[in-house]
Design a protein around this motif. Sequence first.
Motif, PDB file in Angstrom:
ATOM      1  N   PRO A   1      32.986  65.116  22.200  1.00 12.82           N
ATOM      2  CA  PRO A   1      32.985  64.135  21.108  1.00 12.82           C
ATOM      3  C   PRO A   1      31.572  63.825  20.616  1.00 12.82           C
ATOM      4  CG  PRO A   1      33.388  63.049  23.212  1.00 12.82           C
ATOM      5  CD  PRO A   1      33.384  64.518  23.486  1.00 12.82           C
ATOM      6  N   ASN A   2      31.494  63.204  19.476  1.00 17.60           N
ATOM      7  CA  ASN A   2      30.211  62.756  18.918  1.00 17.60           C
ATOM      8  C   ASN A   2      29.459  61.893  19.911  1.00 17.60           C
ATOM      9  OD1 ASN A   2      29.372  63.629  16.436  1.00 17.60           O
ATOM     10  ND2 ASN A   2      30.960  62.436  15.374  1.00 17.60           N
ATOM     11  N   GLY A   3      28.191  62.131  20.025  1.00 17.47           N
ATOM     12  CA  GLY A   3      27.369  61.284  20.889  1.00 17.47           C
ATOM     13  C   GLY A   3      27.412  61.677  22.352  1.00 17.47           C
ATOM     14  N   ALA A   4      28.100  62.783  22.668  1.00 18.37           N
ATOM     15  CA  ALA A   4      28.243  63.190  24.064  1.00 18.37           C
ATOM     16  C   ALA A   4      26.917  63.683  24.647  1.00 18.37           C
ATOM     17  CB  ALA A   4      29.297  64.279  24.180  1.00 18.37           C
ATOM     18  N   GLY A   5      26.046  64.175  23.770  1.00 18.64           N
ATOM     19  CA  GLY A   5      24.758  64.696  24.247  1.00 18.64           C
ATOM     20  C   GLY A   5      24.587  66.186  24.002  1.00 18.64           C
ATOM     21  N   LYS A   6      25.447  66.760  23.168  1.00 18.99           N
ATOM     22  CA  LYS A   6      25.396  68.206  22.916  1.00 18.99           C
ATOM     23  C   LYS A   6      24.063  68.602  22.265  1.00 18.99           C
ATOM     24  CE  LYS A   6      29.150  68.149  20.325  1.00 18.99           C
ATOM     25  NZ  LYS A   6      29.371  66.682  20.302  1.00 18.99           N
ATOM     26  N   SER A   7      23.712  67.879  21.189  1.00 15.21           N
ATOM     27  CA  SER A   7      22.454  68.195  20.502  1.00 15.21           C
ATOM     28  C   SER A   7      21.253  67.911  21.399  1.00 15.21           C
ATOM     29  CB  SER A   7      22.320  67.390  19.208  1.00 15.21           C
ATOM     30  OG  SER A   7      23.298  67.818  18.294  1.00 15.21           O
ATOM     31  N   THR A   8      21.395  66.893  22.214  1.00 17.22           N
ATOM     32  CA  THR A   8      20.301  66.567  23.126  1.00 17.22           C
ATOM     33  C   THR A   8      20.083  67.721  24.102  1.00 17.22           C
ATOM     34  OG1 THR A   8      20.833  64.231  22.940  1.00 17.22           O
ATOM     35  CG2 THR A   8      19.487  64.888  24.823  1.00 17.22           C
ATOM     36  N   LEU A   9      21.169  68.248  24.621  1.00 17.70           N
ATOM     37  CA  LEU A   9      21.054  69.383  25.533  1.00 17.70           C
ATOM     38  C   LEU A   9      20.356  70.556  24.841  1.00 17.70           C
ATOM     39  CD1 LEU A   9      21.691  70.818  28.216  1.00 17.70           C
ATOM     40  CD2 LEU A   9      23.936  71.436  27.267  1.00 17.70           C
TER      41      LEU A   9
ATOM     42  N   SER B   1      16.339  61.669  29.126  1.00 21.26           N
ATOM     43  CA  SER B   1      16.515  60.380  28.469  1.00 21.26           C
ATOM     44  C   SER B   1      15.583  60.242  27.274  1.00 21.26           C
ATOM     45  CB  SER B   1      16.274  59.250  29.474  1.00 21.26           C
ATOM     46  OG  SER B   1      15.052  59.451  30.136  1.00 21.26           O
ATOM     47  N   ILE B   2      15.920  59.293  26.442  1.00 23.17           N
ATOM     48  CA  ILE B   2      15.050  58.969  25.311  1.00 23.17           C
ATOM     49  C   ILE B   2      14.841  57.462  25.304  1.00 23.17           C
ATOM     50  CG2 ILE B   2      16.978  58.854  23.648  1.00 23.17           C
ATOM     51  CD1 ILE B   2      14.855  60.081  21.640  1.00 23.17           C
ATOM     52  N   ASN B   3      13.587  57.068  25.185  1.00 17.64           N
ATOM     53  CA  ASN B   3      13.215  55.644  25.245  1.00 17.64           C
ATOM     54  C   ASN B   3      13.869  54.933  26.431  1.00 17.64           C
ATOM     55  OD1 ASN B   3      11.878  56.116  22.811  1.00 17.64           O
ATOM     56  ND2 ASN B   3      13.681  55.542  21.612  1.00 17.64           N
ATOM     57  N   GLY B   4      13.896  55.597  27.540  1.00 16.39           N
ATOM     58  CA  GLY B   4      14.449  54.977  28.745  1.00 16.39           C
ATOM     59  C   GLY B   4      15.970  55.023  28.834  1.00 16.39           C
ATOM     60  N   LYS B   5      16.619  55.505  27.777  1.00 19.74           N
ATOM     61  CA  LYS B   5      18.084  55.559  27.800  1.00 19.74           C
ATOM     62  C   LYS B   5      18.518  56.961  28.233  1.00 19.74           C
ATOM     63  CE  LYS B   5      21.902  55.484  24.490  1.00 19.74           C
ATOM     64  NZ  LYS B   5      22.062  55.746  23.059  1.00 19.74           N
ATOM     65  N   GLU B   6      19.269  57.022  29.302  1.00 20.78           N
ATOM     66  CA  GLU B   6      19.668  58.332  29.805  1.00 20.78           C
ATOM     67  C   GLU B   6      20.781  58.917  28.938  1.00 20.78           C
ATOM     68  OE1 GLU B   6      21.335  58.957  33.922  1.00 20.78           O
ATOM     69  OE2 GLU B   6      19.541  60.224  34.031  1.00 20.78           O
ATOM     70  N   ILE B   7      20.571  60.147  28.490  1.00 21.73           N
ATOM     71  CA  ILE B   7      21.565  60.813  27.634  1.00 21.73           C
ATOM     72  C   ILE B   7      22.248  61.939  28.419  1.00 21.73           C
ATOM     73  CG2 ILE B   7      21.990  61.944  25.414  1.00 21.73           C
ATOM     74  CD1 ILE B   7      20.657  59.330  24.893  1.00 21.73           C
ATOM     75  N   LEU B   8      21.454  62.764  29.054  1.00 23.32           N
ATOM     76  CA  LEU B   8      22.037  63.812  29.899  1.00 23.32           C
ATOM     77  C   LEU B   8      22.019  63.301  31.338  1.00 23.32           C
ATOM     78  CD1 LEU B   8      20.400  67.044  28.411  1.00 23.32           C
ATOM     79  CD2 LEU B   8      22.556  65.943  27.765  1.00 23.32           C
TER      80      LEU B   8
HETATM   81  N1  LIG Z   1      16.148  60.396  18.526  1.00 27.66           N
HETATM   82  C1  LIG Z   1      17.020  59.624  19.189  1.00 27.66           C
HETATM   83  N2  LIG Z   1      16.701  58.349  19.474  1.00 27.66           N
HETATM   84  C2  LIG Z   1      17.564  57.539  20.148  1.00 27.66           C
HETATM   85  N3  LIG Z   1      18.760  57.931  20.573  1.00 27.66           N
HETATM   86  C3  LIG Z   1      19.146  59.183  20.319  1.00 27.66           C
HETATM   87  C4  LIG Z   1      18.284  60.101  19.620  1.00 27.66           C
HETATM   88  N4  LIG Z   1      18.918  61.283  19.520  1.00 27.66           N
HETATM   89  C5  LIG Z   1      20.111  61.104  20.120  1.00 27.66           C
HETATM   90  N5  LIG Z   1      20.251  59.861  20.599  1.00 27.66           N
HETATM   91  C6  LIG Z   1      21.419  59.309  21.289  1.00 27.66           C
HETATM   92  O1  LIG Z   1      21.806  60.208  22.278  1.00 27.66           O
HETATM   93  C7  LIG Z   1      23.225  60.284  22.362  1.00 27.66           C
HETATM   94  C8  LIG Z   1      23.641  61.735  22.247  1.00 27.66           C
HETATM   95  O2  LIG Z   1      23.357  62.206  20.938  1.00 27.66           O
HETATM   96  P1  LIG Z   1      23.555  63.734  20.561  1.00 27.66           P
HETATM   97  O3  LIG Z   1      22.919  64.573  21.604  1.00 27.66           O
HETATM   98  O4  LIG Z   1      23.067  63.914  19.171  1.00 27.66           O
HETATM   99  O5  LIG Z   1      25.103  63.862  20.622  1.00 27.66           O
HETATM  100  P2  LIG Z   1      26.077  64.984  20.027  1.00 27.66           P
HETATM  101  O6  LIG Z   1      25.262  66.103  19.521  1.00 27.66           O
HETATM  102  O7  LIG Z   1      26.939  65.352  21.176  1.00 27.66           O
HETATM  103  O8  LIG Z   1      26.859  64.318  18.954  1.00 27.66           O
HETATM  104  C9  LIG Z   1      23.770  59.395  21.280  1.00 27.66           C
HETATM  105  O9  LIG Z   1      24.142  58.169  21.849  1.00 27.66           O
HETATM  106  C10 LIG Z   1      22.618  59.204  20.351  1.00 27.66           C
HETATM  107  O10 LIG Z   1      22.675  57.961  19.735  1.00 27.66           O
END
Ligand SMILES: Nc1ncnc2c1ncn2[C@@H]1O[C@H](COP(=O)(O)OP(=O)(O)O)[C@@H](O)[C@H]1O
Lengths: 250, 451
Positions: A35-43, A10-17
């Motif tokens: 899709p965009n925002g799925a969490g690929k880059s986060t992973l 998670s980031i700032n308390g918001k769960e992404i993965l």
């Molecule tokens: N630095 C960040 N601060 C806050 N939220 C983030 C940050 N990076 C990513 N997110 C949020 O995490 C979610 C997944 O983002 P991301 O992993 O970039 O998706 P993808 O690569 O699949 O498009 C999105 O909702 C995005 O807004």
Amino acid sequence: MLSIKDLHASINGKEILKGVNLEIKPGEVHAIMGPNGAGKSTLAAVLAGRELFEVTKGEVIFEGKDLLDLAPEDRAREGIFLGFQYPIEIPGVSTVNFMKTAVNEHRKYKGLEPLKASDFLKLMRDKKALVEIDSKLTNRSVNEGFSGGEKKKNEIFQMAMLEPKLAILDETDSGLDIDALRVVANGVNKLKTPENSTIVITHYQRLLDYIVPDVVHVLFDGRIVKTAGKELALELEAKGYDWIKEELVK
Amino acid sequence: MSIDTINNDFLDLFKQGKSLLDDKSSKFMNTKREEAFEQFKKLGVPTLANENYKYTNLVPVFDHPYTVDLQYRTVMGDLNKLFYCDVPELDTNLVLLSNGWYYNQNRKLDIPEGVIVCSLQEAAEKHSEIFEKHYGKYAKPNEEGLVALNTALAKDGIFIYVPKNVVVEKPIQVINLLRSDRDLMATQRNLVVVEENAQVKLIFCDHTLTEHKYLSNTVSEINVAKNAIFDLYTIQNQHLNAAILNSVFIRQEANSNVLSNILSLYGGIIRNNHYTIFDGEHCENNTYGMYLMDRNQHVDNFTFADHAKPNCVSNEHFKGVMGDEATAAFTGKIHVRRDAQKTEAYQRNNNLLLSNDAVINTKPQLVIDADDVKCSHGATVGQMDDDALFYLRARGIHEEEARMMLMFAFAHEIIEKIRIDALKDRIDELVEKRLRGKISKCSTCAIACHQ
Ligand SMILES: Nc1ncnc2c1ncn2[C@@H]1O[C@H](COP(=O)(O)OP(=O)(O)O)[C@@H](O)[C@H]1O
Ligand SMILES: [Mg+2]
């Protein structure tokens, strides 16, 4: 090679993965779509050790080691390479010095002497040729003033220099015209060995015509919701992601 | 001690030391001295109440029983032998000063005919025509207490004269050796005259050889005539017990080009006053500064670009890396006068903060009385870029090393403006060492000369 189990971040308390599971064997190419925002880059960032994201649950084993225990630089030295979706510009740090430092830190980790200047230059030359990157670019500061495509090429150049065991390429195809795409894909393919593995994160199936995956995953809302062979990419291309959403609701 | 006591002590010193002060100084200098003394009476040492000194408290700096040498003190030993420069590529004309006084046994210099490099005292006598045309003309004792004090106490320093059309290839490197067996206040006064179409590069460095407490109050006046090209490199690398008050007044005539680069690498307290007046059209001025401060070090850069004539370009960029509890101030004044149309004046100050306890005060002051001008200013205070740091680490570069690379990259933007390659390389090396924390105390001069 890589085993991800129930990974939450998670980031700032918001769960992404929200519980990612993934197994990758040596030599395999996996595509992660979604899709965009799925969490690929986060992973990708979590695997590379970005501290911005907090891992709240799960484990990642890479070559028998607990990856989450390692600093980003040690993960890199262990053989993980992240090709960034948005490579950053670093004015004042020359590409040559950057690569020399990186290569030698990898060598030191392996107990090897630093490369002699002449050997280093030869290595640079060979790898530049491999990804068809211009010396004009490598003579500059890291990514400074590079076009989008040039930045992506530079990522592959760095990958070539560091010869990772596992390369994670985050949307390396975005912003590339067809020629640049071919060059980048060619570079990746030439660097492929039966031992090393690749995760290709992409939006479009286009890249997968060149880098042919063994497995295709769909990441959706922080989870891998579908895994299949390369034909899945074509299906996604034709139908978009909505049908997956519908399937999930069912 | 209060500021009044400090000021009164100087008044006493001046009265009691008058005959020593006047001795061996030219009549012209002594007239200026008298005037400056009257001005100092009014101004005194600047305090925090003075808007321009808001961020540097000079009271504790002056509040100390320093020795003041009113006469040339014979130097024990041969400074030339005691001291040499170990950078073979940096081929300069080396001139030694001892506590602000021109060393009386300086070696012969490799300079073109007609170029004069000598002590200020000598110049006042032997080259009185040039001297009197310029001395006291650019510095402002009526506005600046420190300048008034300097002018009142000035005995010596360096004088440089480059005649019309002469190009001095080899840079002139002035090393001021601060070397004393007691705590010392030094007053140094320099005069540099670069005539029409001439070119010269000047490097100033202070070098503390002994650990005593120093206060150095230096004033340099520089006139750069038409079409002349002048480089000034000020390298400040003293020990923590040293306070450096350095005021530079540059006057540029038409079509002249000046580069000034102030590199503050180490020191207890540093105050730079950097004044440029554009007194002719189509001048170019680039003023750069870099400061690397940690511990309790303090640096305060005050600059003033006075655009008195049209069509001049001034470009100013100061960058600082601040760690521990270090403090820095930057004040950039730009005055574009009513007739100075088509002026271009740019100013930037960027700071990299490495700790939460370091303090930066940055303040642009633009007064623009003309309407057709291009001016910009900008200041940033920031931490290291996490994205850049991660990028480097993701390639296997150790965090410490990655930080180093980014700090160095930050500072390099200023270093790369140096127009003497060997000096640039040397400063690169030195800054890298400094950032790596290798110079814990200053026993090494910026140019790495050894005892
Ligand atoms: N630095 C960040 N601060 C806050 N939220 C983030 C940050 N990076 C990513 N997110 C949020 O995490 C979610 C997944 O983002 P991301 O992993 O970039 O998706 P993808 O690569 O699949 O498009 C999105 O909702 C995005 O807004
Ligand atoms: Mg992404």
